[in-house]
Motif scaffolding. Structure first.
Motif, PDB file in Angstrom:
ATOM      1  N   GLU A   1       0.639  -1.203   0.002  1.00 48.90           N
ATOM      2  CA  GLU A   1      -0.013  -0.041  -0.160  1.00 48.90           C
ATOM      3  C   GLU A   1       0.934   1.147  -0.180  1.00 48.90           C
ATOM      4  O   GLU A   1       0.606   2.062  -0.863  1.00 48.90           O
ATOM      5  CB  GLU A   1      -0.902   0.026   1.283  1.00 48.90           C
ATOM      6  CG  GLU A   1      -2.133   0.743   1.233  1.00 48.90           C
ATOM      7  CD  GLU A   1      -2.915   0.255   2.454  1.00 48.90           C
ATOM      8  OE1 GLU A   1      -2.848   1.126   3.544  1.00 48.90           O
ATOM      9  OE2 GLU A   1      -3.728  -0.710   2.599  1.00 48.90           O
ATOM     10  N   LEU A   2       1.834   1.086   0.769  1.00 52.96           N
ATOM     11  CA  LEU A   2       2.788   2.363   0.989  1.00 52.96           C
ATOM     12  C   LEU A   2       3.390   2.728  -0.420  1.00 52.96           C
ATOM     13  O   LEU A   2       3.413   3.834  -0.868  1.00 52.96           O
ATOM     14  CB  LEU A   2       3.920   2.134   1.982  1.00 52.96           C
ATOM     15  CG  LEU A   2       5.006   3.197   2.015  1.00 52.96           C
ATOM     16  CD1 LEU A   2       4.581   4.309   2.409  1.00 52.96           C
ATOM     17  CD2 LEU A   2       6.033   2.472   3.152  1.00 52.96           C
ATOM     18  N   ILE A   3       4.049   1.622  -1.017  1.00 51.72           N
ATOM     19  CA  ILE A   3       4.704   1.963  -2.342  1.00 51.72           C
ATOM     20  C   ILE A   3       3.768   2.188  -3.526  1.00 51.72           C
ATOM     21  O   ILE A   3       4.129   3.201  -4.132  1.00 51.72           O
ATOM     22  CB  ILE A   3       5.261   0.406  -2.771  1.00 51.72           C
ATOM     23  CG1 ILE A   3       6.153   0.165  -1.812  1.00 51.72           C
ATOM     24  CG2 ILE A   3       5.828   0.688  -4.264  1.00 51.72           C
ATOM     25  CD1 ILE A   3       7.085  -1.182  -2.203  1.00 51.72           C
ATOM     26  N   ALA A   4       2.422   2.015  -3.263  1.00 52.77           N
ATOM     27  CA  ALA A   4       1.477   2.598  -4.401  1.00 52.77           C
ATOM     28  C   ALA A   4       1.051   3.793  -3.850  1.00 52.77           C
ATOM     29  O   ALA A   4       0.273   4.448  -4.717  1.00 52.77           O
ATOM     30  CB  ALA A   4       0.392   1.495  -4.450  1.00 52.77           C
ATOM     31  N   SER A   5       1.223   4.321  -2.687  1.00 52.39           N
ATOM     32  CA  SER A   5       0.496   5.356  -2.230  1.00 52.39           C
ATOM     33  C   SER A   5       0.828   6.842  -2.855  1.00 52.39           C
ATOM     34  O   SER A   5       0.143   7.877  -2.940  1.00 52.39           O
ATOM     35  CB  SER A   5       0.814   5.764  -0.670  1.00 52.39           C
ATOM     36  OG  SER A   5       2.112   5.993  -0.619  1.00 52.39           O
ATOM     37  N   ALA A   6       1.882   6.508  -3.682  1.00 56.01           N
ATOM     38  CA  ALA A   6       2.241   8.063  -4.271  1.00 56.01           C
ATOM     39  C   ALA A   6       1.753   8.263  -5.687  1.00 56.01           C
ATOM     40  O   ALA A   6       2.016   8.832  -6.701  1.00 56.01           O
ATOM     41  CB  ALA A   6       3.954   8.202  -4.402  1.00 56.01           C
ATOM     42  N   GLY A   7       0.746   7.287  -5.838  1.00 59.86           N
ATOM     43  CA  GLY A   7       0.098   7.226  -7.313  1.00 59.86           C
ATOM     44  C   GLY A   7       0.662   6.115  -8.334  1.00 59.86           C
ATOM     45  O   GLY A   7       1.983   6.300  -8.303  1.00 59.86           O
ATOM     46  N   THR A   8      -0.081   5.607  -8.875  1.00 54.51           N
ATOM     47  CA  THR A   8       0.243   4.402  -9.639  1.00 54.51           C
ATOM     48  C   THR A   8      -0.404   4.587 -11.076  1.00 54.51           C
ATOM     49  O   THR A   8      -1.500   5.349 -11.182  1.00 54.51           O
ATOM     50  CB  THR A   8      -0.002   3.150  -9.227  1.00 54.51           C
ATOM     51  OG1 THR A   8      -1.528   2.946  -9.124  1.00 54.51           O
ATOM     52  CG2 THR A   8       0.633   2.823  -7.678  1.00 54.51           C
ATOM     53  N   TRP A   9       0.160   3.936 -12.036  1.00 44.47           N
ATOM     54  CA  TRP A   9      -0.640   3.683 -13.377  1.00 44.47           C
ATOM     55  C   TRP A   9      -0.560   2.420 -13.762  1.00 44.47           C
ATOM     56  O   TRP A   9       0.520   1.669 -13.285  1.00 44.47           O
ATOM     57  CB  TRP A   9      -0.419   4.710 -14.197  1.00 44.47           C
ATOM     58  CG  TRP A   9       0.837   4.601 -14.837  1.00 44.47           C
ATOM     59  CD1 TRP A   9       1.376   3.968 -15.799  1.00 44.47           C
ATOM     60  CD2 TRP A   9       2.353   5.048 -14.286  1.00 44.47           C
ATOM     61  NE1 TRP A   9       2.854   3.671 -16.070  1.00 44.47           N
ATOM     62  CE2 TRP A   9       3.290   4.579 -15.083  1.00 44.47           C
ATOM     63  CE3 TRP A   9       2.613   5.909 -12.952  1.00 44.47           C
ATOM     64  CZ2 TRP A   9       4.581   5.185 -14.573  1.00 44.47           C
ATOM     65  CZ3 TRP A   9       3.646   6.092 -12.866  1.00 44.47           C
ATOM     66  CH2 TRP A   9       4.973   5.734 -13.838  1.00 44.47           C
ATOM     67  N   THR A  10      -1.372   1.889 -14.539  1.00 44.12           N
ATOM     68  CA  THR A  10      -1.265   0.357 -14.834  1.00 44.12           C
ATOM     69  C   THR A  10      -1.095   0.331 -16.454  1.00 44.12           C
ATOM     70  O   THR A  10      -1.679   0.936 -17.303  1.00 44.12           O
ATOM     71  CB  THR A  10      -2.705  -0.306 -14.563  1.00 44.12           C
ATOM     72  OG1 THR A  10      -2.656  -0.226 -13.173  1.00 44.12           O
ATOM     73  CG2 THR A  10      -2.539  -1.755 -15.004  1.00 44.12           C
ATOM     74  N   VAL A  11      -0.133  -0.439 -16.752  1.00 45.59           N
ATOM     75  CA  VAL A  11       0.173  -0.741 -18.191  1.00 45.59           C
ATOM     76  C   VAL A  11      -0.504  -2.099 -18.609  1.00 45.59           C
ATOM     77  O   VAL A  11      -0.182  -2.970 -17.831  1.00 45.59           O
ATOM     78  CB  VAL A  11       1.751  -0.766 -18.388  1.00 45.59           C
ATOM     79  CG1 VAL A  11       1.862  -1.334 -19.814  1.00 45.59           C
ATOM     80  CG2 VAL A  11       2.273   0.670 -18.208  1.00 45.59           C
ATOM     81  N   PRO A  12      -1.487  -2.010 -19.429  1.00 51.74           N
ATOM     82  CA  PRO A  12      -2.236  -3.262 -19.602  1.00 51.74           C
ATOM     83  C   PRO A  12      -1.550  -4.323 -20.304  1.00 51.74           C
ATOM     84  O   PRO A  12      -0.165  -4.166 -20.860  1.00 51.74           O
ATOM     85  CB  PRO A  12      -3.289  -2.751 -20.543  1.00 51.74           C
ATOM     86  CG  PRO A  12      -2.867  -1.643 -21.260  1.00 51.74           C
ATOM     87  CD  PRO A  12      -1.984  -0.828 -20.429  1.00 51.74           C
ATOM     88  N   ASP A  13      -1.838  -5.457 -20.003  1.00 52.41           N
ATOM     89  CA  ASP A  13      -1.143  -6.653 -20.877  1.00 52.41           C
ATOM     90  C   ASP A  13      -1.193  -6.250 -22.447  1.00 52.41           C
ATOM     91  O   ASP A  13      -1.992  -5.995 -22.966  1.00 52.41           O
ATOM     92  CB  ASP A  13      -1.827  -7.930 -20.783  1.00 52.41           C
ATOM     93  CG  ASP A  13      -1.167  -8.999 -19.713  1.00 52.41           C
ATOM     94  OD1 ASP A  13       0.303  -9.230 -20.188  1.00 52.41           O
ATOM     95  OD2 ASP A  13      -1.530  -9.494 -18.814  1.00 52.41           O
ATOM     96  N   HIS A  14      -0.061  -6.552 -23.017  1.00 54.95           N
ATOM     97  CA  HIS A  14       0.123  -6.308 -24.672  1.00 54.95           C
ATOM     98  C   HIS A  14       1.104  -7.385 -24.825  1.00 54.95           C
ATOM     99  O   HIS A  14       1.902  -8.181 -24.166  1.00 54.95           O
ATOM    100  CB  HIS A  14       0.167  -5.116 -24.870  1.00 54.95           C
ATOM    101  CG  HIS A  14       1.318  -4.373 -24.272  1.00 54.95           C
ATOM    102  ND1 HIS A  14       2.566  -4.788 -24.724  1.00 54.95           N
ATOM    103  CD2 HIS A  14       1.278  -3.345 -23.517  1.00 54.95           C
ATOM    104  CE1 HIS A  14       3.362  -3.798 -24.033  1.00 54.95           C
ATOM    105  NE2 HIS A  14       2.771  -2.850 -23.274  1.00 54.95           N
ATOM    106  N   ASP A  15       1.452  -7.498 -26.311  1.00 58.58           N
ATOM    107  CA  ASP A  15       2.375  -7.990 -26.879  1.00 58.58           C
ATOM    108  C   ASP A  15       3.902  -7.590 -26.292  1.00 58.58           C
ATOM    109  O   ASP A  15       4.521  -6.402 -27.141  1.00 58.58           O
ATOM    110  CB  ASP A  15       2.416  -8.205 -28.207  1.00 58.58           C
ATOM    111  CG  ASP A  15       3.561  -8.177 -29.213  1.00 58.58           C
ATOM    112  OD1 ASP A  15       3.800  -7.630 -30.258  1.00 58.58           O
ATOM    113  OD2 ASP A  15       4.604  -9.043 -28.550  1.00 58.58           O
TER     114      ASP A  15
END
Ligand SMILES: Cc1ncc(C[n+]2csc(CCOP(=O)(O)OP(=O)(O)O)c2C)c(N)n1
Ligand SMILES: Cc1ncc(C[n+]2csc(CCOP(=O)(O)OP(=O)(O)O)c2C)c(N)n1
Ligand code: SF4
Ligand code: SF4
Ligand SMILES: [Mg+2]
Ligand SMILES: [Mg+2]
Lengths: 348, 618, 618, 348
Positions: free
Chosen positions: A326-340
């Motif tokens: 949770e702490l590591i994610a706390s500064a804001g995250t974004w997700t890169v979707p699965d792709h090739d």
């Protein structure tokens, strides 16, 4: 303090041959401490002795507890880490006047102001014993030693004053030869919550013999030793005919007959102000005349590691025990979707 | 815009990468502006890398060159490795910012200037005789002039925030403008403003207004009809965050504690650029992390060592001058064979040197900076995100081998950022080593220096364990832990300590060579030059040349196969931000004629420098 | 008696060299006994070399092994180089002294025991189950049993000195005996006693009586009918004295002050084995020497640096742990470019290590033990007497090049003695450098970093000089001395500092090679192994082999021709009292496959070890 | 002190741009010191400023005297060497609370006890300014800073008490904003023979703004500032209606009307005992209430470098200026006569 006699002195002795010079005051202190520890009854494994370098600093090798014979001057810092990490341990620092007040002066004063639960025993022989006889920060002016053949020109510290200037909550002084008094002071130091600074006058019979003759010599001690006892008038002399008054911040020695018993200072080690204790510490700078021994000051103040523990407790109560993800994610995250997925070189 | 875009159509032009530098006075909030733009880009999905450049240690008067603060962000639609050699775009909030940064700008780059700050007073302070935006000296660039202060003030009219206070929002105006220009989403910034200033509605409103005003100016003005689009990067799938090295390091320490099942004790004395590790850890009392701000670096090392003796993960972080001070205590850790993790966030030296600049010049001090024979393992961090894993590795070695370990970071790693795919914490390695709990000697005695047959580590028996009472110390001792001055014993113990560290080579991965078939030249790097070296190598490859590359994580001992690998190349180039330190270790160890490529400018390598040097010697 | 004498005629037998070790309890006065015998031998005209071996730092209880103190003296009729690998004669005042030293005795050597001390109590303390002088375990040696205590007491009967006090003279009894046995003159010892105890007539008389009694015992007893004669050595004509390295060093510092026309300021914190330098210098207030016993090593370095800034010859002496602590301050000296002389009397490490034992393991710390790029010159002392010249050379470099210089000595050099032909003080080199007294910049300004074209040294302008007010500091600065964080400037200054030190190579002598024609193997040494290496080389030559030898005084920079010289040999052997430190520097610098011959036992090399190793590889 | 007006403030200014944050108290102190130096009239080239690292420690760059911007905490040690080597110089140390009392604590207390002729100015802003806002050894308990987000748990030093505990012969306190008072204290410090410890409360408007509001704030200062004046009663308050008494070593604040003017303590900075000065120092620990400023203590004691000079002088008077050849020969020599010399390898 437990009362059962689980231990004897022998339980605190190690198989190491004690290697101080025959006649050294360190032997007496060792005996006092070993006996004290046996009587105290604290689990041996919960006790840690930390020292720097010097004759005095050999101490841990002779105590069958946990021990660390560290480097010159750094024992208070190392012991601080130990005590803050593990508040349940009983941590003792053993140091010489050079170790604690020359190279180690800074760590000493900081440990004292922080009020970490360390029992700091300074064996003050007013000389560097281990390095064979140079003057120390407590040697008197004019002292001729190997490094001061023309006489020392360094004005010495008064260890009790220094500790009081550094906000120590417990400050005491005792004498190697007086084992009963030493034991009593050790007991009070142990019972104190926080740093306890104990100066122990210790005779170095090789390089500074009889430095404390004023307090130990048969002829002089009755004249010079001022026992500080909490709640009692500060009287001394063979017939307690002399006393100490504190007048406008200055402690002075008077004849009780002249001053009247009412004027004599009543010692209060627990006085909120360190002023009276400091005033008493100024009575002698040596000791080359009437010199107080005993507990100068013993007051309550939050103990560093207990407050830290409290902060941890409060933070956990408020924020839970902490979740790293949770702490590591706390500064804001974004997700890169699965792709090739391309092959990206890993950060080696 | 590593390939600088041509600015000639009204459509959003697609570029693969662009480096933007926000520069202004320390008071202008450029770090914040850069961070906002970075976050929006990250969330948009670019790969990125950033570089902050703070003024040196004293706050200079407003408007002067020493007061300039800047933040560079490199965004790309593919993986990138550096914050960019030269910015393509420079946002200059005042004349000093322009002057301090113009030399770095890419040829024909874009400059966005806050014209309101180009008054007589500021020009003089920056040392301009005439205004560079008027006198033609910027003709080689594309200069976009924006009266940011005026526009910000006007945008805030009626908001309640006025005068000097209003001006404080001009950084958000600049972010808004850039957001439009590079087609970033607005939401991340708006959300950030909303949550950050939730309790200060006036400021929140002001910043929002300024941000939108900047964006709208772009949208509505002719001047900004050109926009650029940097597509999301095809990063490996996963959830990302953007971290500085110091942050990842702090979190890595906490993770190492968990992986080792030990409480964390971090003792430190503040020093640039390492202080942020202390600040970050101090925030996490709820994790049980103990931080101890010591009276000096010696005490910090001592307290951490005391905590190690007590059975904690004792960690102490500092920068060069502090590492020098810790030497004697590290030597005690080595002699008592207690685990102790020492972090050195290197900066420019010698002496106080360049406190805010980066350098890699403490390697030989880490290696040899102690009296007597005192070998210890050294681990180096390569990138901000890598700090997380590197510190866990360093802790693993410290605990398993009962030894102090020096972990080398540097100012560049510590303060720059990169996207980091969140680690799978459940998959952290178990690096715990059980404490000794029972006697190991004859007649139920405890021998603190009886060694593990494989690792040569001695047992870790912590105070509080009944029956294992023992004494450690800095004097030479024999196998039982008792003090010994015997000649043979000293040699034996010296060899044991040396052998223990050397033996770690069997417990670390072999070096991986990133090699082109048939390459004859190898680049050997370590630490923060990772990105620049790899980027340089890629360019060389793109130019059709063959090259091999090794990046070392373990500097002592070296990986077991390193010597054999090096022997396979005709030329070995060792780029370092120092005057040749690793190269000395390698030359002496393997007798290979490795070539030093040194740089000591307080700045990281540029990819172009590596490229040029490689092309020169291949 | 390197060739052990046969003891079979009543005449004085002539031998070329003999090594005698006086060993007893710390309280037995063995150092004094050895020194008296040494002085008498010196005055007689032998060449000699001595080695003192003190108990480790704590005074052990009387009669125990840790309490044993010994003094070895090697006397010869030719020049010798070491105190002797193995003593030929052992004087053992008690069982512990016998036990601690017997292993070193030469085969069939002579043991003189004080039988009075071989009682139950002392035997037990020394760990003997049965008495070695009775149980036949010494049959391989020639044992001479003397009840020294009883005889001393009897000799003193009627002198007024009695009981325990009388026993104190037994060391003089032993000296007397040896004086007879080796046919030394009595006068030097008698004179010494007379002058030393002039104010204590009782003690004077007692020591005289004991001394004569010892001598007479030899003369009158059958047991001692064999005597040995070691002719005076054919040393170069001149007046000699016998010095320890620490003494020669202290005097060398005073001489350096005179040669540089600077007052001496010596700041130190006591530490074994360097304290005696402080003690010696503190005695000479009348020379104007200022000694400052600082609160710690950091303060000592700081005070010396302050004195250097003030225009004194600032010197600070210490041993390994202290050098570690001084690192940061040395780095400041380097950055401010002030002359500072740092003396490291090396001892066994790491950590507190072996405080009373010798080692050469601080070389790489001297070289690299500072953060950032911080090169400085390093000079090493080879023998006790050599300390005098070496420190003047170190001071010369420090002043001329405005740089800190590290001078490496070690415990062996510091505490052992050799005869020293008194230097011609009138012929001391003039190493003075004039202070700056006038502005050197435009418009009467003073530029503290304007460099001398040849030496690259900056001017030394001391406070009190009108018009040259300036500020120095630890931050990076530009050529004018003003703080600068500019990238190029940092590189330029780093190169300047590096170049200045490198340039010293042109100002030091080339290495002299002591080579046999056609030798293919070269021994490269430094520091206190001088004597053992040369003696070993001589033996190898005596065995008909060819060998070359270099002994380095300058370790950084290396002499200009070193690389070329090394290239001329097939094999290079580098014996060092460490795990291979110089060898690492040489390998990296010259890429030669030099072989390390390491020893870390807290003891100097023996000539036999060097001999054996050389024979193995030639 | 000479009286001729040889210098103006400008003579003590350098060409370096002053780089503290706008509004920083350091500017005011710089102005006070520059003006003071100009008035003092001591030859500029005889003055040396030595500092450590910190905002305060930038000071030497702005003084057109000799200067050394050294390393963190070590200024007192370096200045000691300078002053002992060249007693005729006027040596000033400028330090921050962290520089002097955290990393440099040991050098500070040793310089004070030795009574080396250093004027030690500590700009106490109760924060680490240069490293951007961590708590310092003088920060109050509970203070929230970057390194103590949950509140500091270190009990702070009281710099005046610490100096008195370390045997300082001159101890004073002043405030950046009060230039007249600062100048007066500087003058007395200069005139004192030996170490002078001067604590200057200094506002860090960036990281610890208004820390000294109790003494500088318009509303509070009249209530809280206790001016210590040698030989005068310790009175304060808008109408000097409050006063300090020292009772059994403890200083306390009383209403003059209640206690009577006779009971009020008369300040004697030259009192042989440091007790009264120490007692006064305990009145506030912060300053968050009535706080004394002025000279707490100014007593005579031999000055280290003067005594050293005397030892040199005495030794020369007794033994002459020293002849090195004689010294080297003094341990006993022997002579090897001329003969057919073999070639002996020189000791390289
Ligand atoms: C860094 C360092 N400096 C110096 C020394 C040498 N040294 C060891 S003990 C000591 C002083 C001992 O005096 P003190 O602390 O009074 O202890 P004592 O021997 O009198 O009990 C010194 C200077 C050292 N071991 N390490
Ligand atoms: C050896 C070392 N440790 C740490 C630092 C970082 N450092 C520089 S100044 C400073 C503290 C400054 O505080 P203070 O002395 O109170 O001065 P201020 O900036 O508040 O005037 C610190 C921790 C350093 N430069 N050197
Ligand atoms: S030197 Fe002094 S302090 Fe040390 S052991 Fe001997 S008598 Fe004790
Ligand atoms: S940080 Fe504080 S002390 Fe430092 S210059 Fe700024 S206001 Fe002054
Ligand atoms: Mg002592
Ligand atoms: Mg401060």
């Amino acid at each position: 303090m437990t009362t059962e006699a689980r231990y004897t002195r022998a339980d605190f002795q190690t198989d190491q041959e004690v290697r101080w010079c025959p006649g050294c005051g360190d032997y007496t202190i060792l005996a006092s401490v070993q006996n004290f520890m046996a009587d105290l009854g604290v689990d041996r494994e919960k006790i840690v002795f930390v020292s720097g370098i010097g004759c005095a600093a050999r101490f841990p090798y002779y105590m069958n507890t946990y021990g660390l014979h560290a480097i010159h001057g750094r024992a208070p810092a190392i012991a601080s880490g130990l005590a803050v990490a593990r508040p349940e341990l009983s941590v003792w620092v053993v140091s010489g006047d050079g170790d604690s007040m020359s190279i180690g002066g800074n760590h000493l004063i900081h440990a004292l102001r922080r009020n970490i639960n360390l029992k700091i025993l300074v064996f003050n022989n007013q000389i560097y014993g281990l390095t064979k006889g140079q003057y120390s920060p407590t040697s008197e002016m004019g002292k001729r030693t190997k490094s001061s053949p023309a006489g020392s020109i360094d004005f010495p510290f008064n260890p009790v004053s220094l500790a009081l200037g550094a906000e120590a909550t417990f400050v005491a002084r005792t004498i190697d030869m007086d084992r009963t008094h030493t034991t009593e002071i050790l007991k009070q130091a142990y019972q104190h919550r926080g740093s306890a600074f104990v100066e122990i006058y210790q005779n170095c019979n090789v390089f500074n013999d009889k430095a404390f003759a004023a307090l130990t010599g048969k002829d002089e001690r009755d004249q010079n030793r001022i026992n500080l006892v909490h709640g009692e008038k500060v009287l001394f002399g063979p017939d307690r005919e002399r006393g100490v008054i504190i007048d406008g911040g200055t402690a002075r020695i008077v004849d009780v007959a002249d001053a009247g018993i009412d004027a004599i200072h009543t010692h209060d080690a627990t006085a909120p102000s360190a002023g009276p204790a400091y005033a008493l510490s100024r009575l002698s700078h040596g000791p080359f005349g009437p010199t107080p021994v005993g507990v100068f000051r013993a007051v309550d103040r939050p103990v560093y590691e207990e407050t830290l523990q409290q902060q941890i407790h409060d933070a956990q109560a408020k924020r839970g025990p902490g979740d790293l993800a949770e702490l590591i994610a706390s500064a804001g995250t974004w997700t890169v979707p699965d792709h090739d997925e391309r092959e990206l070189p890993a950060h080696s | 815009m590593s390939e600088a875009p041509t600015i000639d159509n009204q459509e959003a032009e697609q570029v693969h990468a662009v480096a933007i530098r926000f520069a202004g006075d320390s008071g202008d909030g450029m770090q914040l502006a850069g961070a906002r733009f970075t976050d929006a880009s990250a969330i948009f999905g670019n790969d990125l890398s950033t570089l902050a450049n703070f003024p040196a240690e004293i706050r200079a008067p407003a408007g002067t060159l020493p007061g300039v603060s800047s933040f560079q962000v490199h965004i790309a639609d593919r993986d990138i490795l550096t914050p960019g050699d030269q910015p393509d775009v420079l946002v200059a909030m005042n004349p000093a910012a322009l002057k301090a940064n113009i030399a770095d700008l890419a040829p024909a780059g874009i400059i966005i200037v806050n014209t309101d700050a180009f008054d007589e007073r500021n020009l003089t302070r920056a040392g301009y005789a005439t205004s560079p935006i008027e006198d033609g000296s910027l003709d080689a660039y594309r200069v976009l002039k924006v009266p940011m202060e005026d526009l910000t003030k006007r945008a805030l009219e009626g908001s309640g925030v006025k005068g000097r206070d209003a001006l404080r929002s001009k950084n958000f105006f600049a972010v808004g403008l850039m957001t439009w220009m590079f087609q970033r989403p607005l939401e991340p910034t708006l959300e950030w403003i909303a949550s950050k200033f939730a309790k200060e509605p006036d400021i929140k409103a002001a910043n929002e207004l300024a941000f939108r005003a900047g964006f709208n100016l772009g949208e509505t003005t002719e001047m900004f009809r050109h926009t650029y689009r940097v597509e999301p990067a095809r990063l490996p799938a996963g959830t990302y965050t953007n971290v500085t090295g110091n942050q990842a390091l702090a979190w890595g320490i906490m993770a190492a504690g968990q992986a080792a099942r030990l409480p964390v004790f971090y003792a430190s004395y503040p020093i640039t650029p390492a202080s942020d590790i202390l600040h970050e850890l101090a925030r996490h009392r709820n994790f049980g992390v103990r931080t101890f701000q010591a009276e000096d670096e010696i005490a910090a090392a001592g307290a951490a060592l005391g905590a190690s003796f007590a059975g904690h993960l004792g960690v102490t972080g500092t920068s060069g001058p502090g590492l020098a001070l810790k030497s004697e205590t590290i030597s005690l850790a080595l002699m008592t064979e207690l685990p102790l993790l020492i972090i050195d966030v290197q900066r420019g030296g010698p002496s106080t040197g360049l406190p805010t600049k980066t350098e890699q010049a403490d390697l030989l001090m880490a290696m040899y900076g102690r009296h007597g024979e005192s070998p210890l393992p050294i681990v180096a961090i390569s990138t901000p995100a890598d700090a997380f894993e590197a510190v866990i590795e360093a802790a693993r070695i410290a605990i398993k081998y009962m030894t102090p370990v020096i972990l080398l970071s540097d100012g560049y790693i510590g303060t720059s950022t990169e996207p980091w795919r969140l680690p799978d914490l459940a998959a952290l390695p178990d690096i715990s080593v059980p404490f000794a709990i029972a006697p190991n000697g004859p007649e139920a005695t405890f021998l603190p220096y009886l060694r593990d047959a494989k690792t040569q580590a001695r047992p870790w028996a912590v105070p509080g364990t009944p029956g294992l009472e023992h004494r450690l110390g800095g004097l030479e001792k024999d196998g039982t832990g008792n003090v010994s001055y015997a000649p043979d014993n000293h040699e034996r113990m010296t060899l044991l300590r040396e052998g223990k560290v050397k033996g770690i080579a069997a417990d670390i991965p072999d070096v991986l060579v990133d090699a082109d078939e048939g390459a004859e030249v190898l680049v050997l790097g370590w630490g923060s030059s990772y990105g620049a070296i790899l980027a340089g190598v890629r360019r060389v490859r793109a130019a059709g040349k063959k090259v091999a590359r090794i990046h070392l994580r373990h500097l002592n001992p070296f990986p077991a196969n390193l010597g054999a690998v090096l022997a396979g190349y005709r030329r070995i180039l060792v780029p370092e931000l120092n005057r040749g330190q690793l190269v000395r270790m390698v030359r002496s160890e393997f007798l290979v004629d490795a070539i030093s490529y040194p740089k000591v400018q307080g700045q990281p390598f540029k990819a172009a420098e590596i490229e040029a040097k490689l092309l020169e010697i291949i």
